[in-house]
Design a protein around this motif. Structure first.
Motif, PDB file in Angstrom:
ATOM      1  N   ASP A  28       1.320  19.258   4.472  1.00 59.76           N
ATOM      2  CA  ASP A  28       0.192  19.533   3.577  1.00 59.76           C
ATOM      3  C   ASP A  28       0.616  20.715   2.694  1.00 59.76           C
ATOM      4  O   ASP A  28       1.216  21.673   3.195  1.00 59.76           O
ATOM      5  CB  ASP A  28      -1.062  19.878   4.394  1.00 59.76           C
ATOM      6  CG  ASP A  28      -2.328  19.642   3.590  1.00 59.76           C
ATOM      7  OD1 ASP A  28      -2.230  19.102   2.465  1.00 59.76           O
ATOM      8  OD2 ASP A  28      -3.420  19.984   4.085  1.00 59.76           O
ATOM      9  N   GLY A  70       0.791  10.142   0.426  1.00 60.71           N
ATOM     10  CA  GLY A  70       1.119  11.314  -0.380  1.00 60.71           C
ATOM     11  C   GLY A  70       2.120  11.069  -1.499  1.00 60.71           C
ATOM     12  O   GLY A  70       2.474  11.994  -2.229  1.00 60.71           O
ATOM     13  N   THR A  77       1.790  13.239  -4.759  1.00 58.94           N
ATOM     14  CA  THR A  77       0.483  13.304  -5.432  1.00 58.94           C
ATOM     15  C   THR A  77      -0.240  14.631  -5.201  1.00 58.94           C
ATOM     16  O   THR A  77      -1.315  14.860  -5.758  1.00 58.94           O
ATOM     17  CB  THR A  77      -0.433  12.176  -4.902  1.00 58.94           C
ATOM     18  OG1 THR A  77      -0.518  12.339  -3.479  1.00 58.94           O
ATOM     19  CG2 THR A  77       0.106  10.804  -5.240  1.00 58.94           C
ATOM     20  N   THR A  79      -1.333  15.371  -2.217  1.00 59.25           N
ATOM     21  CA  THR A  79      -2.129  15.120  -1.004  1.00 59.25           C
ATOM     22  C   THR A  79      -1.183  15.101   0.210  1.00 59.25           C
ATOM     23  O   THR A  79       0.039  15.062   0.033  1.00 59.25           O
ATOM     24  CB  THR A  79      -2.876  13.774  -1.119  1.00 59.25           C
ATOM     25  OG1 THR A  79      -1.897  12.749  -1.302  1.00 59.25           O
ATOM     26  CG2 THR A  79      -3.843  13.779  -2.292  1.00 59.25           C
TER      27      THR A  79
END
Ligand SMILES: Cc1cc2nc3c(=O)[nH]c(=O)nc-3n(C[C@H](O)[C@H](O)[C@H](O)COP(=O)(O)O)c2cc1C
Length: 366
Positions: A28, A70, A77, A79
């Motif tokens: 993340d 992602g 992206t 994400t």
């Protein structure tokens, strides 16, 4: 289980057990816009795969990574990126006996003491296979760092008593020798030493050295987020790593100030140092020189000679371990050290974007 997450902004969480269905990582905090495909990650995973030489476990794992999220049309992206590697060579029968006793040098006893029970198939979370998630995430971090002009190279410095000679350094050898030594002569000597260890049903340890180039001065924070402290934590969190050195490390304790201090000089208007005893960090902050760190790795705990231990009924027993284990962990840990270094440096670089008011105002006044 707490403690599976690392990083402030570029945050990773590794998951999965050695003999479960799969292992992986969730990243993340990866910025949007990075070109990323499976091959970028696979190249790193291939460097830690078992079954690649005579001095490696015969266990064959394909360790193929799949990007689950992602990434869209080949670009990150922003994400969470979820990466999965299926376990395809589980042989839990190799481990069935381990349920009843504690292997010396392993985490069997400490897991039982902490949780009351454990996944005894191959060490569960304390297995070397947990490092798959770290390496996969490290590949992504290294790709971002490369775009920032920062490159990281790790290699085997020593195995048992055999040490590389820097005069024979050839970077290509890191990726082609079985030991991941940049010195082909030392590689052959180390292989002979390892064959001796194997015929004695024993194992040995060694040292991984890691160099990061292109880090500008100013990365890392004082006090609890020192760059060297965070590198120490990241590297010591790898199974079997027992010590970490930055720069001259232990030798600095035997040195004198007049030798250990790196003189500053100005060359073509650039501040640099005449020597690099500090290993590229002063006061927890990068000093612009190359970062030099070493990871000291213990001998593989699973050895094939008989060992004394106790079973769960506290009876003294003698055991002979079965299964598939390398006589040395060092070559497979090289890419893990490189990955953990990349993750730590990238996170520190990202945190650094908020260190000064002008970094913020420059962006918002554009
Ligand atoms: C990449 C890697 C591969 C490993 N492979 C093995 C192995 O094949 N056999 C083994 O006994 N230990 C292996 N280990 C080490 C154990 O995971 C580790 O020594 C054990 O969990 C105890 O943890 P500690 O040494 O950090 O105290 C490996 C470690 C790493 C990082």
């Amino acid at each position: 289980m707490a403690g599976s997450t690392l990083g402030n902004i570029f945050k990773i969480t590794t998951w999965g057990e050695s003999h479960g269905k799969a292992l992986g990582v969730v990243i993340d905090g990866c910025p949007a816009g990075l070109m990323l495909n499976e091959n970028d990650i696979q190249l790193y995973l291939n460097r830690r795969k078992p079954g690649q030489s005579l001095i490696s476990t015969p266990r064959k794992e394909s360790d193929q990574v799949e990007i689950l999220s992602g990434v869209f049309e080949g670009k990150t992206t922003g994400t969470p990126i979820s990466l999965l590697v299926p376990n395809t060579s589980q042989k839990s029968s190799d481990y069935s006996e381990i349920a009843s006793y504690y292997r010396p040098g392993h985490a069997d006893y400490t897991f039982d003491a902490k949780y009351g029970f454990r996944d005894y198939t191959g060490g569960g979370r304390s297995s070397g296979r947990e490092t798959i998630g770290r390496v996969a995430a490290g590949a992504v971090a290294a790709k971002i760092l490369k775009e920032m002009g920062i490159t990281i190279t790790a290699y085997t410095k020593s195995i048992g008593p055999v040490e590389i000679d820097y005069a024979n350094y050839n970077k290509e050898n890191i990726y082609t020798t079985a030991t991941c030594m940049p010195d082909a002569e030392a590689d052959q000597k180390a292989i002979r030493y390892l064959q001796e260890c194997m015929s004695n049903k024993d194992s040995c340890g060694g040292v991984v050295e890691c160099i990061a180039k292109g880090i500008p001065a100013g990365i890392g924070d004082p006090v609890f987020e020192k760059l060297d402290a965070n590198l120490g934590k990241a590297i010591l969190s790898i199974g079997a790593v027992k010590a970490v050195e930055i720069g001259d490390g232990l030798l600095a304790a035997k040195s004198t100030g007049s030798v250990n201090n790196d003189a500053f000089v100005c060359e073509n208007g650039q501040i640099c140092k005449k020597t690099n005893h500090s290993g590229g960090v002063l006061g927890g902050i990068s000093d612009g020189a190359q970062l030099v760190l070493r990871a000291y790795i213990k001998p593989t705990p699973s050895i094939f000679s008989s060992q004394e231990t106790i079973n769960k009924n506290k009876q003294n027993i003698e055991i002979t371990i079965k299964g598939r284990h390398d006589p040395v962990i060092v070559p497979r840990a090289v890419v893990v050290v490189e990955a953990m270094t990349a993750l730590t440096i990238l996170d520190a670089c990202m945190v650094n974007m908020t260190a000064r008011l002008d970094y913020l105002t420059n962006f918002y006044h554009q």
